[in-house]
Scaffold this motif. Structure first.
Motif, short mmCIF file in Angstrom:
data_model
loop_
_atom_site.label_atom_id
_atom_site.label_comp_id
_atom_site.label_asym_id
_atom_site.label_seq_id
_atom_site.Cartn_x
_atom_site.Cartn_y
_atom_site.Cartn_z
N GLY A 174 14.04 -9.16 24.27
CA GLY A 174 13.81 -10.39 23.53
C GLY A 174 12.47 -10.56 22.84
N CYS B 45 6.99 -4.28 22.01
CA CYS B 45 6.97 -4.32 23.48
C CYS B 45 7.27 -2.96 24.11
CB CYS B 45 7.95 -5.37 23.98
SG CYS B 45 7.41 -7.05 23.57
N HIS B 46 8.39 -2.36 23.79
CA HIS B 46 8.74 -1.09 24.44
C HIS B 46 9.17 -0.05 23.43
CE1 HIS B 46 9.79 -4.52 27.13
NE2 HIS B 46 8.90 -3.90 27.87
N GLY B 47 8.85 -0.29 22.16
CA GLY B 47 9.01 0.74 21.15
C GLY B 47 10.40 0.90 20.55
N CYS C 117 14.46 -8.81 19.59
CA CYS C 117 14.83 -7.48 20.07
C CYS C 117 15.96 -7.59 21.08
CB CYS C 117 13.60 -6.81 20.71
SG CYS C 117 13.95 -5.14 21.28
S1 FES Z 1 11.80 -5.93 24.10
FE1 FES Z 1 11.90 -4.69 22.36
S2 FES Z 1 11.88 -2.70 23.14
FE2 FES Z 1 11.78 -3.93 24.89
#
Ligand code: FES
Length: 164
Positions: free
Chosen positions: A101, A115-117, A97
Motif C-alpha cells: 500500500g 518501499c520494497h522496490g 502499491c
Molecule cells: S509496498 Fe510497494 S513494494 Fe512493498
C-alpha cells in the motif's frame, strides 16, 4: 365521660435542626437522582448515535481536461491516483502499491514503489518486485460542468481511456 386532651408538642430547637437537615438531605438525594437520570439519558443518546467515521469520498473531481496536457502523467498523491493523458484520451491509474500500500511514484518506465522496490510498466503491470498484481485503473467521467471526475469505487479494465 372522659375527654382526652392532646398535648400540642412544640418542636425544640434540636428537632428543628433535625428537620432542616432531613429536608436538605432529601433535596440533595433528589438532585442526585435527577442529575444521574440526565447523565444516563445523555450517555444513552450518545451511545445510540452512530459513530461512523466517513473516509474520503471515492468519487472526486480532479479538474478540467486542459489541466492535463497531452503526453503528461500527473500523480495526485493525496488521492492516490495518476492521471494519464495521451492525445485526447485520458485515464486514471491507482498509485497505491499492490504489495503493502505505499504510494508508487511515476517513473520513466512506469511506476516504482519506494518501499520494497516493486516496479510497474506504464499501464500498471508488475515488472518486478514483490507486488502481487497490477495497479488498478479507475473510471473517469466528464461531468456536465466540464470537470473530470475519478470514481475509485469503479475499476475498469487496463487500457480504458475516455475521450476528452
Ligand atoms: S509496498 Fe510497494 S513494494 Fe512493498
Amino acid at each position: 365521660m372522659s375527654m382526652t386532651k392532646k398535648a400540642i408538642h412544640k418542636p425544640t430547637a434540636a428537632e428543628d435542626e433535625l428537620t432542616t437537615r432531613r429536608r436538605f438531605l432529601t433535596w440533595l438525594s433528589g438532585v442526585g437522582l435527577v442529575g444521574s437520570a440526565i447523565i444516563s439519558i445523555f450517555s444513552n443518546l450518545i451511545f445510540i448515535k452512530p459513530r461512523a467515521t466517513y473516509g474520503e469520498p471515492n468519487r472526486f473531481p480532479i479538474g478540467r481536461p486542459e489541466e492535463f496536457p497531452p503526453g503528461t502523467r500527473i500523480s495526485i498523491d493525496d488521492k492516490r491516483v495518476c492521471i494519464v493523458r495521451e492525445g485526447n484520451r485520458l485515464a486514471a491509474i491507482s498509485t497505491t502499491c499492490t504489495h503493502l500500500g505505499c504510494i508508487v511514484a511515476a517513473s520513466e518506465t512506469g511506476f516504482a514503489c519506494p518501499c520494497h522496490g516493486s516496479r510497474f510498466d506504464q499501464d500498471g503491470n508488475v515488472t518486478g518486485g514483490p507486488a502481487p498484481k497490477p495497479l488498478p485503473w479507475y473510471q473517469v467521467n466528464l461531468a456536465p460542468n466540464g470537470e473530470l471526475e475519478v470514481d475509485k469505487d469503479t475499476e475498469v479494465p487496463p487500457g480504458t481511456y475516455i475521450t476528452v
